[in-house]
Design a protein around this motif. Structure first.
Motif, short mmCIF file in Angstrom:
data_model
loop_
_atom_site.label_atom_id
_atom_site.label_comp_id
_atom_site.label_asym_id
_atom_site.label_seq_id
_atom_site.Cartn_x
_atom_site.Cartn_y
_atom_site.Cartn_z
N CYS A 239 74.22 -47.34 -30.33
CA CYS A 239 74.47 -47.93 -29.01
C CYS A 239 74.93 -46.84 -28.04
O CYS A 239 75.86 -46.09 -28.35
CB CYS A 239 75.54 -49.01 -29.14
SG CYS A 239 76.03 -49.73 -27.57
N HIS B 7 76.73 -47.04 -25.55
CA HIS B 7 78.05 -47.25 -24.96
C HIS B 7 79.08 -46.35 -25.63
O HIS B 7 79.68 -45.50 -24.98
CB HIS B 7 78.46 -48.73 -25.10
CG HIS B 7 79.80 -49.02 -24.51
ND1 HIS B 7 80.76 -49.77 -25.17
CD2 HIS B 7 80.35 -48.67 -23.32
CE1 HIS B 7 81.83 -49.85 -24.40
NE2 HIS B 7 81.61 -49.22 -23.28
N ALA B 8 79.27 -46.54 -26.95
CA ALA B 8 80.28 -45.73 -27.64
C ALA B 8 79.87 -45.36 -29.04
O ALA B 8 80.70 -44.90 -29.83
CB ALA B 8 81.61 -46.47 -27.66
N CYS C 90 78.35 -47.25 -31.67
CA CYS C 90 78.20 -48.16 -32.81
C CYS C 90 76.71 -48.38 -33.09
O CYS C 90 75.87 -48.02 -32.28
CB CYS C 90 78.86 -49.51 -32.49
SG CYS C 90 80.63 -49.39 -32.29
N CYS D 298 75.09 -55.26 -29.94
CA CYS D 298 76.03 -54.28 -30.49
C CYS D 298 77.30 -55.03 -30.88
O CYS D 298 77.90 -55.72 -30.05
CB CYS D 298 76.35 -53.20 -29.46
SG CYS D 298 77.54 -52.01 -30.12
N HIS E 20 81.17 -54.03 -28.65
CA HIS E 20 81.63 -54.56 -27.35
C HIS E 20 80.57 -55.46 -26.73
O HIS E 20 80.53 -55.64 -25.51
CB HIS E 20 81.98 -53.42 -26.39
CG HIS E 20 82.83 -52.34 -27.00
ND1 HIS E 20 82.32 -51.16 -27.48
CD2 HIS E 20 84.15 -52.31 -27.27
CE1 HIS E 20 83.29 -50.42 -27.99
NE2 HIS E 20 84.41 -51.09 -27.88
N SER F 122 77.26 -55.30 -26.15
CA SER F 122 76.11 -54.93 -25.32
C SER F 122 74.87 -55.58 -25.93
O SER F 122 74.71 -55.61 -27.16
CB SER F 122 75.90 -53.41 -25.30
OG SER F 122 76.82 -52.80 -24.43
#
Ligand code: FES
Length: 188
Positions: A116, A118-119, A121, A134, A137, A139
């Motif tokens: 992902c 975002h961060a 995962c 995800c 969080h 997404s």
């Protein structure tokens, strides 16, 4: 009888001449160094994008065969295995990541990195919902990997280049990218 002619004496140059010669030579050397250092630095900056480009060279890895992909367009997850070499050993079939592959039209294959943006995962594909989610969080991404509204991820899933080789082999240019930013910046 004429007296023998006196041999002219050879005198070494005065010490001040020698000092001047050394001073001038030193000035020339220092001038050359001062000129060459900025030129070398400029060249290295100029060549840096080329160096980075070659560092980020596409790294195609055989991931699957076409037969292993369902014809209904549902993505399937595959590990990406590659050879790795350190100072002493070479290791074959080392896991370096994972991708989702799906058949689009006919033999067209799409690949996205499972990470992902975002961060970092790993996303999961939900067959019931027909999209990627995800777990960290929430997404959400469409089946093609496009970011859905309201998701915290700054970009869609990272699409990867695919080549079909020898009619049935699916090769992917595997690459990880920096998380947390809207643009795709390859990680070394
Ligand atoms: S890591 Fe995927 S939404 Fe945060």
């Amino acid at each position: 009888m004429r007296p023998p002619e006196a041999t002219p004496a050879i005198h070494p140059p005065p010490p001040t001449d020698r000092r001047n010669f050394f001073k001038e030579a030193l000035a020339v050397v220092i001038g050359a160094v001062l000129t060459l250092v900025p030129v070398a630095a400029g060249l290295s900056v100029f060549l840096d994008p080329l160096r980075r480009k070659s560092a980020a060279r596409e790294n195609f890895v055989k991931v699957a065969t076409l037969d292993a992909l369902p014809g209904d367009g549902v993505p399937r997850k595959f590990p990406v295995l590659a050879s790795r070499t350190d100072a002493w050993n070479k290791y074959n079939n080392v896991p370096i990541g994972a991708v989702y592959l799906r058949r689009a039209d006919g033999n067209q294959v799409q690949a996205v990195n499972v990470v992902c943006p975002h961060a970092g995962c790993f996303v999961d594909f939900s067959a019931e919902r027909g999209d990627f989610l995800c777990p960290c969080h929430n997404s959400a991404f469409s089946v093609e990997g496009t970011l859905k509204p309201g998701s915290p991820s700054p970009r869609s899933l990272d699409a990867l280049k695919v080549e079909i080789r020898n009619e049935n082999e699916v090769w992917v240019a595997f690459q990880n990218f920096e998380a947390g930013r809207a643009d795709k910046v390859p990680l070394a």
